[in-house]
Design a protein around this motif. Sequence first.
Motif, mmCIF file in Angstrom:
data_model
loop_
_atom_site.group_PDB
_atom_site.id
_atom_site.type_symbol
_atom_site.label_atom_id
_atom_site.label_comp_id
_atom_site.label_asym_id
_atom_site.label_seq_id
_atom_site.Cartn_x
_atom_site.Cartn_y
_atom_site.Cartn_z
ATOM 1 N N PHE A 1 0.730 -1.323 0.007
ATOM 2 C CA PHE A 1 0.048 -0.100 0.220
ATOM 3 C C PHE A 1 0.914 1.270 0.157
ATOM 4 O O PHE A 1 0.502 2.213 -0.595
ATOM 5 C CB PHE A 1 -0.987 -0.003 1.075
ATOM 6 N N LEU B 1 1.903 1.847 -3.654
ATOM 7 C CA LEU B 1 0.925 2.455 -4.363
ATOM 8 C C LEU B 1 0.753 3.780 -3.935
ATOM 9 O O LEU B 1 0.370 4.485 -4.908
ATOM 10 C CB LEU B 1 -0.331 1.615 -4.041
ATOM 11 N N SER C 1 -7.824 0.950 -13.456
ATOM 12 C CA SER C 1 -7.648 0.033 -12.393
ATOM 13 C C SER C 1 -6.607 0.562 -11.342
ATOM 14 O O SER C 1 -6.692 0.542 -10.347
ATOM 15 C CB SER C 1 -6.935 -1.187 -13.008
ATOM 16 N N LEU C 2 -5.361 1.034 -11.986
ATOM 17 C CA LEU C 2 -4.405 1.655 -10.995
ATOM 18 C C LEU C 2 -5.247 2.949 -10.338
ATOM 19 O O LEU C 2 -4.818 3.158 -9.028
ATOM 20 C CB LEU C 2 -3.210 2.249 -11.949
ATOM 21 N N ILE D 1 -7.055 1.237 -7.397
ATOM 22 C CA ILE D 1 -6.030 0.590 -6.455
ATOM 23 C C ILE D 1 -5.430 1.734 -5.490
ATOM 24 O O ILE D 1 -5.182 1.736 -4.429
ATOM 25 C CB ILE D 1 -5.094 -0.216 -7.108
ATOM 26 N N VAL E 1 -7.843 3.237 -2.951
ATOM 27 C CA VAL E 1 -7.879 2.290 -1.688
ATOM 28 C C VAL E 1 -6.768 2.232 -0.874
ATOM 29 O O VAL E 1 -6.601 2.475 0.249
ATOM 30 C CB VAL E 1 -8.336 0.940 -2.219
ATOM 31 N N ALA E 2 -5.433 2.200 -1.647
ATOM 32 C CA ALA E 2 -4.061 2.342 -0.697
ATOM 33 C C ALA E 2 -3.951 3.519 -0.118
ATOM 34 O O ALA E 2 -3.497 3.716 1.109
ATOM 35 C CB ALA E 2 -3.033 2.009 -1.883
#
Length: 527
Positions: free
Chosen positions: A298, A301, A501-502, A505, A508-509
């Motif tokens: 995380f 990211l 998609s990135l 993510i 969320v990270a």
Amino acid sequence: MGEAKEIYSAPITPKTGLSPPVSCPPSQFHSPSLTRSPLLQSENGDAHSHPKSKTPKTPRTPRMSLTPRFITPLGSPVRKVLRFTKLDPQDAWLPITESRNGNKYYAAFHTLSSGIGIQALVLPVAFTILGWTWGIISLAIAFIWQLYTLWLLVHLHESVEQGIRYSRYLQLICATFGEKIGKFVAMFPILYLSAGTCTTLIIIGGTTARTFYQVVCGDACATAKPLTTTEWYLVFTCAAVVLSQLPNLNSIAGISLVGAVTAVGYCTSIWAVSVAQGALPGVSYDPIRKGSSAQSAFSILNALGIIAFAFRGHNLILEIQATMPSSEKHPSHVPMWKGVKVSYTIIAACLFPLAIGGYWAYGQLIPSNGGMLTALYAYHSHDVSSFVLGFTSIFVVVNGLCSFQIYGMPAFDDMESSYTTRMKKPCPWWLRSIFRIFFGFFCFFIGVAIPFLSSLAGLIGGVSLPVTLAYPCFMWLKIKKPKKHSVMWCLNWFLGTFGVSLSAILVVASIYIIVDTGINVSFFNPQ
């Protein structure tokens, strides 16, 4: 011919009996009305060649040809040119499209002012997690990727076939995917990139103005009663609101030039001074790895989100290009791309030395909040002359004031668009001023209420990433329709899908990192 002659009559000269030639007013040279038949001579003007009929004719509605008769052999290409000049009449009333006399120099000024700024100062923070190799690779890939999507947007701005110019990012995405879907996926990121960026500029600009005062004032600040942080925010906001009274995007080209020069100036001075002072004692370049493997993932990211946040400004590219004249023979994407190439060459010359030199100088010791600017004051306030510190600080403040104008312009345009759509007339000057004052002090209120907004760089980068890296790819596929399984088709599908998609993510990270490590939350208490 007979019907048209009865409609377009002209006075007859006494000597010849012929009507004088009638010319189109200059204001109609770029008007859609030129697609109709040209003004013709009166029936009396053709008396010598065509005798009058004794039976009076009943007036009928003239049949207008789509192509002027004198250019019938060139009808098809000329129709394209004439159709391409059609503009929404409301565009002439709005600040983004009110003036269309821009050029490649204006484009370079605006693009440079919006493409580089305070977000670049936190790039070395991402390197503390990614390390040397992956930090440089990630920065290079992000730069090339966003430059490619920028090229897509520049070439999507105008459609010769439909005679339409998409002068705003939201307009293009709504025309591509429909109004409901377009607003759902792009409204919030674009809203943040306008109002949120202006709020961040108030926070950092006000704080840096206070630092500049302390550097210049020196020991006298100990006895004098200094302004509070909120009061410095207010000083910055008042200056920004005064500058925002300039009417349209072209009118702030000089301000964007000043913003571009100051951005290059403080980025260069910060990394040059940091490198000249040498690496800090005990500096480490080992990537930070805390907690479990999930926490480390995380963190990586979140670092990618910080890099994505450094490349913003795509939401302004169509608006900047809209200030240029355009025709089929001289499309606006040619000078626009020339300006973009120059500006992003300069941006690369600032971002890469700032990230690499800053990480070399401070390593893991660089402050996560504020990045290079905070590190310069924290580690070198006694080693560097007051002139250099003051010079850097005032450049940051001036750049913030200039960037505020170009990032606020979409919000000004939207507010005035609501008025002109309802009232069917231009926005009066006094109401325009009220709109801009309201926007400036609304951002001031948000800055005072949420002073930790600038600490959310990773989260903000994840939210705004599709606007920069993903949506242009899907819009190209939808509008240009490249051949299935061709290079452009595969590339845009991959980049668009990977970008969305990135983004999910990264969001969320970033939320996980904020919850796990926490941030200094202080509502209505700016420090």
